[in-house]
Design a protein around this motif. Structure first.
Motif, PDB file in Angstrom:
ATOM      1  N   LYS A   1       8.989  -4.707  52.563  1.00  0.00           N
ATOM      2  CA  LYS A   1      10.323  -4.485  53.119  1.00  0.00           C
ATOM      3  C   LYS A   1      10.259  -3.491  54.279  1.00  0.00           C
ATOM      4  O   LYS A   1      10.885  -3.677  55.301  1.00  0.00           O
ATOM      5  N   ASN A   2       9.503  -2.405  54.111  1.00  0.00           N
ATOM      6  CA  ASN A   2       9.416  -1.371  55.140  1.00  0.00           C
ATOM      7  C   ASN A   2       7.953  -0.943  55.266  1.00  0.00           C
ATOM      8  O   ASN A   2       7.518   0.015  54.633  1.00  0.00           O
ATOM      9  N   PRO A   3       7.158  -1.646  56.105  1.00  0.00           N
ATOM     10  CA  PRO A   3       5.725  -1.311  56.194  1.00  0.00           C
ATOM     11  C   PRO A   3       5.470   0.027  56.890  1.00  0.00           C
ATOM     12  O   PRO A   3       4.396   0.592  56.756  1.00  0.00           O
ATOM     13  N   PHE A   4       6.443   0.544  57.614  1.00  0.00           N
ATOM     14  CA  PHE A   4       6.249   1.801  58.335  1.00  0.00           C
ATOM     15  C   PHE A   4       6.948   2.946  57.623  1.00  0.00           C
ATOM     16  O   PHE A   4       7.681   3.724  58.232  1.00  0.00           O
ATOM     17  N   ASP A   5       6.705   3.032  56.355  1.00  0.00           N
ATOM     18  CA  ASP A   5       7.301   4.098  55.567  1.00  0.00           C
ATOM     19  C   ASP A   5       6.608   5.401  55.958  1.00  0.00           C
ATOM     20  O   ASP A   5       5.418   5.596  55.724  1.00  0.00           O
ATOM     21  N   GLU A   6       7.365   6.298  56.559  1.00  0.00           N
ATOM     22  CA  GLU A   6       6.782   7.525  57.107  1.00  0.00           C
ATOM     23  C   GLU A   6       7.047   8.743  56.237  1.00  0.00           C
ATOM     24  O   GLU A   6       6.762   9.867  56.643  1.00  0.00           O
TER      25      GLU A   6
ATOM     26  N   LEU B   1       4.074  -3.248  38.121  1.00  0.00           N
ATOM     27  CA  LEU B   1       4.303  -2.064  38.943  1.00  0.00           C
ATOM     28  C   LEU B   1       3.683  -2.231  40.332  1.00  0.00           C
ATOM     29  O   LEU B   1       4.317  -1.904  41.343  1.00  0.00           O
ATOM     30  N   VAL B   2       2.462  -2.772  40.391  1.00  0.00           N
ATOM     31  CA  VAL B   2       1.796  -2.994  41.674  1.00  0.00           C
ATOM     32  C   VAL B   2       2.564  -4.028  42.496  1.00  0.00           C
ATOM     33  O   VAL B   2       2.748  -3.860  43.710  1.00  0.00           O
ATOM     34  N   ASP B   3       3.036  -5.099  41.850  1.00  0.00           N
ATOM     35  CA  ASP B   3       3.814  -6.113  42.564  1.00  0.00           C
ATOM     36  C   ASP B   3       5.103  -5.525  43.133  1.00  0.00           C
ATOM     37  O   ASP B   3       5.480  -5.823  44.267  1.00  0.00           O
ATOM     38  N   GLU B   4       5.791  -4.694  42.353  1.00  0.00           N
ATOM     39  CA  GLU B   4       7.017  -4.055  42.848  1.00  0.00           C
ATOM     40  C   GLU B   4       6.714  -3.145  44.036  1.00  0.00           C
ATOM     41  O   GLU B   4       7.456  -3.127  45.018  1.00  0.00           O
ATOM     42  N   ARG B   5       5.619  -2.396  43.957  1.00  0.00           N
ATOM     43  CA  ARG B   5       5.236  -1.503  45.059  1.00  0.00           C
ATOM     44  C   ARG B   5       4.900  -2.318  46.308  1.00  0.00           C
ATOM     45  O   ARG B   5       5.255  -1.937  47.415  1.00  0.00           O
TER      46      ARG B   5
END
Length: 172
Positions: free
Chosen positions: A146-151, A136-140
């Motif tokens: 993929k998108n480090p700026f998830d707002e 689960l941590v690896d998937e997160r």
């Protein structure tokens, strides 16, 4: 007149003594097969006689064994087919009732072995849970890469603060 036609004519006249059985050609008597016999029927389908059943098709000719044929309880040697038996067989190799008997015997006669047995099962379960958590941590982590700026979380918090300010202004 043919043999069958004579019988039919006698039946129509009322002179028949026994039942009339009509069939096409000589009827084949089914062979008794021994365990391990292999044959191909008239349609070209391979068969193999097993202990108490027959296998049809590609499984009869290949050396592949269906996995469910090996699902036998290690104590009573019965085939595991019921859902609750399958669940306990995956974990312990026994059917449900044999597993219950095993655990009851451990509890009654050998409490130290019962404690060790349960502790080992708990450790195995914790390893499984730990493996799931790592996955689960690896998937997160991959999602964040993929998108480090998830707002989405920041926007939700900001909207919550705006609503709180609006509610404070209404109250004052």
């Amino acid at each position: 007149m043919g043999k069958n036609l004579q019988k039919v004519q006698d039946m129509l006249d009322g002179n028949f003594q026994t039942k009339i059985q009509v069939g096409v050609g000589d009827q084949e008597v089914e062979q008794t097969r021994q365990v391990g016999d292999k044959w191909v029927d008239s349609d070209g389908i391979p068969w193999e006689q097993k202990d108490g059943f027959r296998v049809k098709g590609r499984l009869a000719t290949s050396d592949i064994i269906h996995p469910s044929w090996d699902n036998k309880c290690s104590d009573c040697k019965k085939l595991v087919v019921k859902a609750w038996d399958k669940d306990t067989h995956k974990a312990d190799g026994r059917c449900y009732y044999c597993q219950m008997d095993y655990e009851i015997d451990l509890k009654a006669d050998k409490p130290i072995r019962w404690f060790a047995y349960r502790r080992l099962k708990d450790f195995k379960n914790m390893k499984s849970i730990e493996k799931d958590m790592e996955q689960l941590v690896d998937e997160r982590q991959k999602d964040l890469e993929k998108n480090p700026f998830d707002e989405t979380i920041a926007n939700a918090l900001a909207n919550g603060e705006v609503e709180m300010q609006i509610n404070k202004n209404k109250l004052s």
